[in-house]
Design a protein around this motif. Structure first.
Motif, PDB file in Angstrom:
ATOM      1  N   VAL A   1       0.932  -1.263  -0.006  1.00 57.60           N
ATOM      2  CA  VAL A   1       0.062  -0.277  -0.065  1.00 57.60           C
ATOM      3  C   VAL A   1       0.739   1.352  -0.007  1.00 57.60           C
ATOM      4  O   VAL A   1       0.600   2.104  -0.755  1.00 57.60           O
ATOM      5  N   ALA A   2       2.078   1.209   0.699  1.00 63.79           N
ATOM      6  CA  ALA A   2       2.840   2.346   0.749  1.00 63.79           C
ATOM      7  C   ALA A   2       3.452   2.637  -0.600  1.00 63.79           C
ATOM      8  O   ALA A   2       3.569   3.764  -1.033  1.00 63.79           O
ATOM      9  N   ARG A   3       4.055   1.572  -1.323  1.00 63.26           N
ATOM     10  CA  ARG A   3       4.244   1.922  -2.538  1.00 63.26           C
ATOM     11  C   ARG A   3       3.226   2.502  -3.698  1.00 63.26           C
ATOM     12  O   ARG A   3       3.660   3.353  -4.400  1.00 63.26           O
ATOM     13  N   THR A   4       2.006   1.978  -3.462  1.00 59.53           N
ATOM     14  CA  THR A   4       0.904   2.328  -4.400  1.00 59.53           C
ATOM     15  C   THR A   4       0.735   3.897  -4.075  1.00 59.53           C
ATOM     16  O   THR A   4       0.565   4.984  -4.816  1.00 59.53           O
ATOM     17  N   LEU A   5       0.816   4.281  -2.627  1.00 62.11           N
ATOM     18  CA  LEU A   5       0.428   5.589  -2.455  1.00 62.11           C
ATOM     19  C   LEU A   5       1.643   6.639  -2.873  1.00 62.11           C
ATOM     20  O   LEU A   5       1.533   7.536  -3.413  1.00 62.11           O
ATOM     21  N   ALA A   6       2.813   6.233  -2.867  1.00 62.19           N
ATOM     22  CA  ALA A   6       4.019   6.797  -3.141  1.00 62.19           C
ATOM     23  C   ALA A   6       3.872   7.174  -4.840  1.00 62.19           C
ATOM     24  O   ALA A   6       4.223   8.270  -5.468  1.00 62.19           O
ATOM     25  N   ARG A   7       3.512   6.152  -5.634  1.00 62.36           N
ATOM     26  CA  ARG A   7       3.643   6.252  -6.981  1.00 62.36           C
ATOM     27  C   ARG A   7       2.321   7.067  -7.434  1.00 62.36           C
ATOM     28  O   ARG A   7       2.336   7.754  -8.482  1.00 62.36           O
ATOM     29  N   ALA A   8       1.198   6.890  -6.670  1.00 60.28           N
ATOM     30  CA  ALA A   8       0.037   7.806  -7.043  1.00 60.28           C
ATOM     31  C   ALA A   8      -0.109   9.137  -6.420  1.00 60.28           C
ATOM     32  O   ALA A   8      -0.487  10.054  -7.451  1.00 60.28           O
ATOM     33  N   ALA A   9       0.810   9.556  -5.836  1.00 62.76           N
ATOM     34  CA  ALA A   9       0.966  11.039  -5.256  1.00 62.76           C
ATOM     35  C   ALA A   9       1.824  11.760  -6.313  1.00 62.76           C
ATOM     36  O   ALA A   9       2.604  11.023  -7.098  1.00 62.76           O
ATOM     37  N   ARG A  10       1.773  13.122  -6.063  1.00 65.37           N
ATOM     38  CA  ARG A  10       2.641  13.841  -7.082  1.00 65.37           C
ATOM     39  C   ARG A  10       4.047  14.177  -6.379  1.00 65.37           C
ATOM     40  O   ARG A  10       4.071  13.810  -5.334  1.00 65.37           O
ATOM     41  N   GLY A  11       4.877  14.643  -6.957  1.00 63.75           N
ATOM     42  CA  GLY A  11       6.119  14.932  -6.843  1.00 63.75           C
ATOM     43  C   GLY A  11       6.458  16.053  -5.663  1.00 63.75           C
ATOM     44  O   GLY A  11       7.243  15.896  -4.763  1.00 63.75           O
ATOM     45  N   THR A  12       5.195  16.703  -5.526  1.00 59.32           N
ATOM     46  CA  THR A  12       5.319  17.754  -4.659  1.00 59.32           C
ATOM     47  C   THR A  12       4.732  17.460  -3.190  1.00 59.32           C
ATOM     48  O   THR A  12       4.737  18.108  -2.302  1.00 59.32           O
ATOM     49  N   ASP A  13       3.748  16.357  -3.205  1.00 55.33           N
ATOM     50  CA  ASP A  13       3.262  15.690  -1.908  1.00 55.33           C
ATOM     51  C   ASP A  13       4.218  15.209  -0.951  1.00 55.33           C
ATOM     52  O   ASP A  13       5.190  14.635  -1.459  1.00 55.33           O
ATOM     53  N   VAL A  14       3.603  14.971   0.383  1.00 52.95           N
ATOM     54  CA  VAL A  14       4.375  14.436   1.230  1.00 52.95           C
ATOM     55  C   VAL A  14       3.589  13.213   1.559  1.00 52.95           C
ATOM     56  O   VAL A  14       2.449  13.193   2.203  1.00 52.95           O
ATOM     57  N   VAL A  15       4.140  11.789   1.560  1.00 53.67           N
ATOM     58  CA  VAL A  15       3.434  10.749   1.898  1.00 53.67           C
ATOM     59  C   VAL A  15       4.122  10.375   3.023  1.00 53.67           C
ATOM     60  O   VAL A  15       5.241  10.133   3.256  1.00 53.67           O
ATOM     61  N   ALA A  16       3.451   9.978   4.101  1.00 48.51           N
ATOM     62  CA  ALA A  16       3.832   9.320   5.289  1.00 48.51           C
ATOM     63  C   ALA A  16       3.084   8.495   5.864  1.00 48.51           C
ATOM     64  O   ALA A  16       1.977   8.107   5.615  1.00 48.51           O
ATOM     65  N   ARG A  17       3.794   7.672   6.983  1.00 49.39           N
ATOM     66  CA  ARG A  17       2.981   6.586   7.508  1.00 49.39           C
ATOM     67  C   ARG A  17       2.421   7.286   8.763  1.00 49.39           C
ATOM     68  O   ARG A  17       3.272   7.634   9.674  1.00 49.39           O
ATOM     69  N   TYR A  18       1.417   7.332   9.167  1.00 49.42           N
ATOM     70  CA  TYR A  18       0.727   8.251  10.328  1.00 49.42           C
ATOM     71  C   TYR A  18       0.834   7.112  11.230  1.00 49.42           C
ATOM     72  O   TYR A  18       0.896   7.895  12.595  1.00 49.42           O
ATOM     73  N   GLY A  19       0.766   6.013  11.296  1.00 51.98           N
ATOM     74  CA  GLY A  19       0.665   5.170  12.560  1.00 51.98           C
ATOM     75  C   GLY A  19       0.129   3.916  12.320  1.00 51.98           C
ATOM     76  O   GLY A  19      -1.234   3.916  11.777  1.00 51.98           O
ATOM     77  N   GLY A  20       0.421   2.795  12.638  1.00 48.28           N
ATOM     78  CA  GLY A  20      -0.240   1.443  12.671  1.00 48.28           C
ATOM     79  C   GLY A  20      -0.411   1.140  10.847  1.00 48.28           C
ATOM     80  O   GLY A  20       0.470   1.224  10.286  1.00 48.28           O
ATOM     81  N   GLU A  21      -1.790   0.970  10.632  1.00 53.58           N
ATOM     82  CA  GLU A  21      -2.044   0.884   9.217  1.00 53.58           C
ATOM     83  C   GLU A  21      -2.641   2.370   8.510  1.00 53.58           C
ATOM     84  O   GLU A  21      -3.220   2.095   7.376  1.00 53.58           O
ATOM     85  N   GLU A  22      -2.388   3.324   9.305  1.00 54.71           N
ATOM     86  CA  GLU A  22      -2.890   4.651   8.817  1.00 54.71           C
ATOM     87  C   GLU A  22      -1.616   5.279   7.915  1.00 54.71           C
ATOM     88  O   GLU A  22      -0.750   5.291   8.380  1.00 54.71           O
ATOM     89  N   PHE A  23      -2.131   6.064   6.904  1.00 50.33           N
ATOM     90  CA  PHE A  23      -1.144   6.810   6.070  1.00 50.33           C
ATOM     91  C   PHE A  23      -1.765   8.162   5.963  1.00 50.33           C
ATOM     92  O   PHE A  23      -3.108   8.280   5.943  1.00 50.33           O
ATOM     93  N   ALA A  24      -0.940   9.043   5.655  1.00 48.02           N
ATOM     94  CA  ALA A  24      -1.345  10.666   5.492  1.00 48.02           C
ATOM     95  C   ALA A  24      -0.613  11.138   4.408  1.00 48.02           C
ATOM     96  O   ALA A  24       0.532  10.686   3.774  1.00 48.02           O
ATOM     97  N   ILE A  25      -1.306  12.158   3.361  1.00 45.31           N
ATOM     98  CA  ILE A  25      -0.664  12.803   2.314  1.00 45.31           C
ATOM     99  C   ILE A  25      -0.967  14.087   2.522  1.00 45.31           C
ATOM    100  O   ILE A  25      -2.227  14.712   2.508  1.00 45.31           O
TER     101      ILE A  25
END
Length: 764
Positions: free
Chosen positions: A653-677
């Motif tokens: 899921v992390a790889r998918t989030l990083a590829r789908a986001a834009r270059g200027t976006d910040v993709v982070a693991r928020y905690g556990g199974e939660e992610f934030a962009i």
């Protein structure tokens, strides 16, 4: 009328006075001036008189040259000097002479003080000379239209144009033409006399223009001759420097800046020339010879060239002489002195065939290698042979000359060695100061360019994950496709493909050992380099590990000598350590800012970057959206498939989030199974488009497990600054509320804060 105030003595500030004392003394000095100014306002002539008289006197003195010029010019125009000499003409000439004398005396005094003549002073002096020339010519005309002294005017004009500024000269020509016109008008402006006036004015102009042109040509020729003389002298110094072995045409010459090398060579040649001149003077005085000369042997030992000479004869030739002929050749071949007397026939250094009656030649033999460097020669026109004692004296002088050359060569070597050592340590220090990989690459290429000629440079490193692959990380030089370097950036090739770079890394040695053609040799994988005559590849080694290579190329053949290669090899070792240190620094920084499992930005760094983006959005009036997402039923994934599969799902899921986001976006693991962009400069509509794209791509993922294929879904919440929260806590709370709304209402969906507000607005 009131009594004038007595003059006050000058008040001067003592040495070292404080600013307060200086201001008080300045006030005291200004009081008499204030009193006089007050007296002028009240009409007090007693006080104002001295000031006015001094000002009037200065004004008259400054205006005297112009007044004399105008007065004498008017007399010339009125033909006042054509009549018989009277008191008026004598007085006018006397005033003119006094004015000219005063101006010339003042100019001489100022020139002695180092002051340049200004345009006003030049114009005043030139105008007086012009009207004086016309007055003299007119006084000698004796009533005739043409004066015998008319050429004096032309000569004076040529003289003035030669020594005064061009603008002043043009003004004086205009003055002379004006006087000619006034003279013609004073004679009645008769048409018959107009050609004569035109001829006079034309001669004045032509004389001035021609003389200025000739003078300018002479100045240009003098400057050209001076420049050529300087160039000849510089070539002679360079030739002598090479002859004395102060500089050699070796590959390592390019290591030193040209200016420093030139100054060293100039100073050494001058010192050697002084030593040679002194030795020749001693030889002339002690040996009572006719000619005493020093001939230097060429590098190929085929010719002898005259370097310095003491002789009353002008026939001593400057052309190179064969080193194997005559007495000079005998001294070179035998490496010992040659002493002759009688009718010496085999003499070739006199261009007119002069034959001395006695000759003595002593070779300059280098004690270090026994090589002959030159020959010092003396001869006599009297049949008095040279004695053995005189031969010993000449041999001693030859040794002194060679010792002077050796001393300067040693000093030059010491200076060069010190400069190389200083540069070497500065290069190491520069590499040690680098912290990032890009800084190390730039510093390495820059240091190499300072040490040797570099027309092409590249840094290639082995991959940290897969050491069997090599990637080109930096390329400098080789612009365009002239060297074949186009497209080398980020080029990857295998370690075992047999190219020069991979071979140098593998055997941990400098390649190529012998000269080769880079255009016909594979350097980077299958890539060759064109247009380079020199190529060296230096391995980058840390301990026992070879991590890459430095590639240097030059268009000049033999650009990398043995000493340069040794120094660059040491530099490469330090550069490898700097690269390894920068990699560790990047790795440490990456570990401090990223999540170890997913490789995304960790929670702490996410908070810092969210603060930064919100601050920019507030400053520039932009919108920033925050997306929070959670993997649906992730606890059941861990319970059913195990935590290793859960970790696999998190990474996918992390790889998918990083590829789908834009270059200027910040993709982070928020905690556990939660992610934030964090999506800067993005409104709610744009954020929802990205959220849906992420949700669909995650839904398409398939994870292979021992229990069979596994698919997961995402629930997403979106909030936008400042619409949904003007502060970070409020924005995060709104996005989190949207996320839990999505999970409570069916999961696998994206919910925005704006969509939750819409029903309430409709109800209102």
């Amino acid at each position: 009328m009131s009594e004038p105030l007595p003059a006050l003595p000058p008040v001067r500030a003592p040495v070292g006075a404080t600013p307060t004392v200086r201001r008080r003394l300045a006030l005291q000095r200004s009081r008499p001036l204030l009193i006089r100014a007050y007296a002028l306002l009240l009409g007090d002539a007693g006080l104002a008189g001295p000031i006015a008289r001094r000002r009037a006197a200065r004004f008259v003195l400054r205006s005297l040259p112009a007044l004399v010029t105008v007065a004498v010019g008017a007399l010339v125009a009125l033909r006042g000097f054509e009549s018989a000499a009277g008191w008026g003409q004598v007085a006018a000439m006397a005033v003119l002479a006094v004015a000219l004398g005063a101006l010339v005396w003042r100019r001489v005094a100022r020139a002695a003080a180092g002051e340049q003549a200004g345009y006003r002073e030049q114009l005043e002096l030139g105008s007086l000379f012009v009207v004086a020339a016309y007055a003299v010519a007119q006084s000698a005309s004796f009533g005739h239209a043409e004066s015998a002294f008319q050429p004096v005017v032309y000569l004076v004009m040529a003289f003035l144009v030669a020594f005064l500024a061009p603008g002043v000269g043009a003004g004086l020509v205009a003055l002379a033409v004006t006087l000619e016109a006034l003279l013609w008008a004073g004679r009645g402006a008769r048409v018959a006399e107009l050609p004569e006036a035109v001829v006079h004015a034309g001669f004045v102009t032509v004389f001035a223009v021609l003389y200025y042109a000739v003078l300018a040509g002479q100045v240009a020729a003098s400057r050209r001759d001076e420049r050529l003389a300087i160039e000849r002298r510089m070539k002679e110094i360079d030739h002598l420097a090479r002859a004395f072995r102060l500089s050699v045409a070796a590959p390592d010459d390019a290591q030193d800046p040209a200016e420093r090398e030139r100054r060293w060579s100039e100073g050494a040649v001058i010192e050697i020339e002084a030593a040679v001149g002194g030795a020749l003077e001693v030889a002339v005085a002690a040996l009572r010879c006719h000619t005493c000369a020093l001939f230097w042997l060429s590098e190929d030992e085929k010719t002898l060239t005259l370097l310095d000479c003491r002789s009353p004869s002008e026939a001593v030739g400057r052309e190179p002489l064969p080193a194997g002929e005559g007495p000079l050749g005998g001294a070179v071949r035998r490496r010992s002195p040659v002493r002759l007397h009688g009718e010496v026939k085999a003499v070739s250094y006199y261009a007119d065939g002069t034959r001395p009656k006695a000759l003595l030649a002593a070779p300059l033999v280098d004690p270090r290698g026994g090589h002959v460097r030159g020959v010092v020669l003396v001869d006599r026109m009297e049949p008095t042979p040279f004695t053995e004692a005189e031969e010993k004296l000449l041999v001693t002088l030859a040794a002194e000359i060679l010792r002077a050359v050796g001393a300067e060569r040693l000093m030059k070597d010491v200076r060069q060695t010190r400069a190389e050592v200083d540069r070497f340590y500065r290069s190491i220090e520069r590499l040690n100061r680098t912290r990032k990989l890009s800084e190390v690459y730039d510093a390495l290429v820059g240091v190499a360019s300072e040490m040797v000629t570099v027309d092409f440079a590249a840094v290639a490193l082995r991959d940290e994950v897969d050491p069997s692959r090599v990637r080109v990380v930096r390329v400098a030089g080789g612009e365009g496709d002239r060297t074949g370097a186009a497209g080398l950036d980020d080029l990857e090739f295998a370690m075992g493909d047999g190219c020069l770079v991979s071979s140098a890394i593998k055997i941990d040695d400098v390649l190529p050992v012998n000269a080769l053609d880079p255009a016909k040799t594979r350097v980077f994988g299958a890539v060759c380099l064109r247009g380079l005559a020199s190529l060296k590849i230096f391995p980058l080694k840390v301990g026992e590990r070879s991590i890459g290579a430095l590639v240097l190329g030059a268009k000049r053949a033999g650009a990398y000598g043995r000493d340069a290669v040794q120094q660059l090899l040491v530099i490469s070792m330090h550069a490898a350590q700097s690269i390894d240190r920068a990699r560790l620094f990047d790795q440490t920084e990456r570990l401090a800012t990223t999540d170890g499992l997913t490789g995304l930005t960790n929670h702490r760094t996410f908070q810092e970057r969210l603060d930064a983006h919100l601050g920019q959005a507030q400053r520039y009036g932009k919108r920033t959206s925050l997306l929070l997402c959670d993997i649906d039923h992730f606890k059941s994934v861990n319970d059913t498939y195990g935590h290793p599969v859960g970790d696999q799902v998190l990474r996918g899921v992390a790889r998918t989030l990083a590829r789908a986001a834009r270059g200027t976006d910040v993709v982070a693991r928020y905690g556990g199974e939660e992610f934030a962009i964090v999506m800067p400069e993005t409104d709610t509509g744009g954020a929802m488009v990205i959220a849906e794209r992420i949700r669909e791509k995650v839904g398409q993922l398939v994870f292979e497990t021992e229990q069979g294929p596994l698919k997961v879904t995402l629930s997403l919440g979106v909030a936008t600054f400042p619409d949904d929260g003007a502060q970070k806590p409020a924005l995060i709370e709104r996005a989190d509320a949207c996320l839990y709304h999505a999970k409570r209402h069916g999961r696998n969906q994206s919910v925005s804060a704006a969509s939750l507000r819409a029903p309430r607005r409709a109800a209102v």
